[in-house]
Write an enzyme that holds these catalytic residues in place. Structure first.
Site, PDB file in Angstrom:
ATOM      1  N   GLU A  24     -10.154 -13.853  -3.189  1.00 38.81           N
ATOM      2  CA  GLU A  24     -10.692 -13.051  -1.986  1.00 38.81           C
ATOM      3  C   GLU A  24     -10.698 -14.438  -1.195  1.00 38.81           C
ATOM      4  OE1 GLU A  24     -14.197 -10.358  -3.538  1.00 38.81           O
ATOM      5  OE2 GLU A  24     -14.368 -12.499  -4.150  1.00 38.81           O
ATOM      6  N   LYS A  76       0.752  -1.414  -0.010  1.00 39.32           N
ATOM      7  CA  LYS A  76      -0.122   0.015   0.014  1.00 39.32           C
ATOM      8  C   LYS A  76       0.775   1.360   0.071  1.00 39.32           C
ATOM      9  CE  LYS A  76      -4.876  -1.227   0.894  1.00 39.32           C
ATOM     10  NZ  LYS A  76      -4.481  -2.833   1.521  1.00 39.32           N
ATOM     11  N   SER A 104       1.136  -9.923  -0.321  1.00 37.69           N
ATOM     12  CA  SER A 104       0.776  -8.319  -0.148  1.00 37.69           C
ATOM     13  C   SER A 104       1.207  -7.714   1.164  1.00 37.69           C
ATOM     14  CB  SER A 104      -0.835  -8.172  -0.551  1.00 37.69           C
ATOM     15  OG  SER A 104      -1.347  -9.021   0.418  1.00 37.69           O
ATOM     16  N   GLY A 157     -15.993 -13.329   2.072  1.00 41.92           N
ATOM     17  CA  GLY A 157     -16.164 -12.097   1.491  1.00 41.92           C
ATOM     18  C   GLY A 157     -16.282 -12.120   0.079  1.00 41.92           C
ATOM     19  N   SER A 174      -8.670   1.459   8.651  1.00 41.88           N
ATOM     20  CA  SER A 174      -8.143   0.912  10.082  1.00 41.88           C
ATOM     21  C   SER A 174      -6.767   0.036   9.853  1.00 41.88           C
ATOM     22  CB  SER A 174      -9.175   0.088  10.677  1.00 41.88           C
ATOM     23  OG  SER A 174      -9.568  -0.877   9.982  1.00 41.88           O
ATOM     24  N   ASP A 232     -17.558 -11.018  -2.415  1.00 37.57           N
ATOM     25  CA  ASP A 232     -18.349  -9.989  -3.416  1.00 37.57           C
ATOM     26  C   ASP A 232     -17.784  -9.764  -4.650  1.00 37.57           C
ATOM     27  OD1 ASP A 232     -16.451  -8.678  -1.448  1.00 37.57           O
ATOM     28  OD2 ASP A 232     -16.689  -7.156  -2.967  1.00 37.57           O
TER      29      ASP A 232
HETATM   30  C1  LIG Z   1      -5.325  -3.546   1.228  1.00 41.89           C
HETATM   31  C2  LIG Z   1      -4.596  -5.027   1.461  1.00 41.89           C
HETATM   32  C3  LIG Z   1      -5.013  -5.889   0.284  1.00 41.89           C
HETATM   33  C4  LIG Z   1      -6.136  -5.739  -0.867  1.00 41.89           C
HETATM   34  O1  LIG Z   1      -5.913  -4.792  -1.729  1.00 41.89           O
HETATM   35  P1  LIG Z   1      -7.074  -3.969  -2.422  1.00 41.89           P
HETATM   36  O2  LIG Z   1      -6.309  -2.779  -3.471  1.00 41.89           O
HETATM   37  O3  LIG Z   1      -8.002  -3.368  -1.454  1.00 41.89           O
HETATM   38  O4  LIG Z   1      -7.642  -4.896  -3.207  1.00 41.89           O
HETATM   39  C5  LIG Z   1      -4.577  -7.320   0.202  1.00 41.89           C
HETATM   40  N1  LIG Z   1      -3.371  -7.479   1.290  1.00 41.89           N
HETATM   41  C6  LIG Z   1      -3.200  -6.702   2.013  1.00 41.89           C
HETATM   42  C7  LIG Z   1      -1.839  -7.026   2.931  1.00 41.89           C
HETATM   43  C8  LIG Z   1      -3.444  -5.356   1.987  1.00 41.89           C
HETATM   44  O5  LIG Z   1      -3.189  -4.658   3.100  1.00 41.89           O
END
Ligand SMILES: *Cc1c(COP(=O)(O)O)cnc(C)c1O
Length: 321
Positions: free
Chosen positions: A207, A56, A307, A211, A81, A213
């Site tokens: 996903e 992010k 991620s 959830g 959050s 969606d």
């Molecule tokens: C935010 C997040 C996601 C999902 O990302 P999106 O852009 O909302 O689809 C996946 N893994 C981690 C660790 C995140 O912080």
């Protein structure tokens, strides 16, 4: 405000140049164990080693570094959050921009502390009685702050796409790419890069099963709204995709898969035991789904986006044991 145009791969290239001085070039790891089990070649892009512990930071940095002089002075506001809050707080600090983060009053203490630690002003709300988007918009208007949402923004999407750009530039074209899916910023950005650099690659969003969606939206051809799902994948507890993200996902993604919490825990244990890595539950989505495909993986070159790695240590210990 004029609506920004939908992001394309050139925006990912521009984003990469913009954020390169600030981001960690995260490593790509392999695992002989998983390759032997599956008969495939796995490449893990480790955004758990990104600054603040998740991809992010890429999107936040790309968005904030395009602020005008006036926007920089007035500041940024967001509601989150989780990792997006920390990403905005850290990016704002590096660029000298005041940041306001709207968080539920019952958000984990550690996350609130981390956000404050980066110098962010935290405003809390009651998540059962108040609407965070409403509070965000109100504050933005009153204090002339720029609102940067967690996923449905072209600059966020372009920034998130840089992780997959790095992955494919490093290891070459892929047969399959697996990407965790919450609101779709990461998946849509990754898709822009994968379609440009590895056009025949199959792209899967993943996903939490509780959830799904995004899967429902993908099948139905329109954005489906759900209640906040109960899952350990707290980074993917979103209730719906965004307009920008869904547009890209429905056109270019091959399918949306799901993983159960048990499958996430099993992937988390694999990362800890075999690869010596701390991965948060949401970061385990890609591997959890890839493992379901069995024979379909044989002989394939697989990209796995990890991620993030921000998990409460007590919870982590509990899940691993
Ligand atoms: C935010 C997040 C996601 C999902 O990302 P999106 O852009 O909302 O689809 C996946 N893994 C981690 C660790 C995140 O912080």
């Amino acid at each position: 405000m004029n609506k920004l145009s939908a992001p394309v791969y050139q925006d990912v290239i521009n984003a990469h140049q913009r954020i390169l001085p600030y981001i960690n070039k995260t490593p790509v790891f392999t695992s002989r164990t998983i390759n032997e089990i599956t008969g495939a070649q796995f490449y893990f892009k480790c955004e758990n080693f990104q600054r603040m512990g998740a991809f992010k930071f890429r999107g936040a940095m790309n968005a904030l570094s395009q602020f005008s002089e006036q926007q920089r002075k007035n500041g940024v506001v967001t509601f989150s959050s989780g990792n997006h809050a920390q990403a905005i707080a850290l990016s704002a600090k590096l660029l000298g921009i005041p940041a306001t983060i709207i968080m539920p009053e019952d958000a984990p203490k550690a996350k609130m502390a981390a956000t404050k630690g980066y110098g962010g002003r935290v405003i809390t709300y009651n998540r059962y009685t108040e609407d965070r988007e409403e509070i965000g918009r109100h504050l933005a208007q009153k204090e002339k702050l720029t609102l940067i949402p967690p996923y449905d923004h072209p600059h966020i999407i372009a920034g998130q796409g840089t992780a997959t750009k790095e992955l494919i530039e490093e290891v070459g074209k892929l047969d399959m790419l697996f990407v965790p899916l919450g609101g779709g910023g990461l998946l849509s950005g990754s898709t822009l890069s994968a379609r440009a650099l590895s056009p025949n690659c199959q792209i899967f969003g993943v996903e939490p099963q509780a959830g799904n969606d995004g899967q429902q939206s993908f099948r139905k051809g329109e954005i489906v709204y759900i209640d906040t799902p109960k899952t350990i994948a707290d980074g993917a507890q979103t209730q719906h995709l965004g307009d920008y993200t869904f547009d890209i996902i429905k056109k270019y993604v091959d399918d949306i898969l799901t993983a159960t919490d048990d499958e996430l825990i099993s992937a988390m244990q694999f990362y800890a035991q075999r690869m010596k890595m701390v991965v948060e539950p949401t970061g385990c989505l890609s591997l959890a789904a890839a493992r379901q495909l069995g024979d379909q993986l044989t002989g394939k070159k697989i990209g796995i986006i990890i991620s993030g790695g921000n998990v409460d240590l007590a919870q982590y210990g509990h899940l691993l044991s």
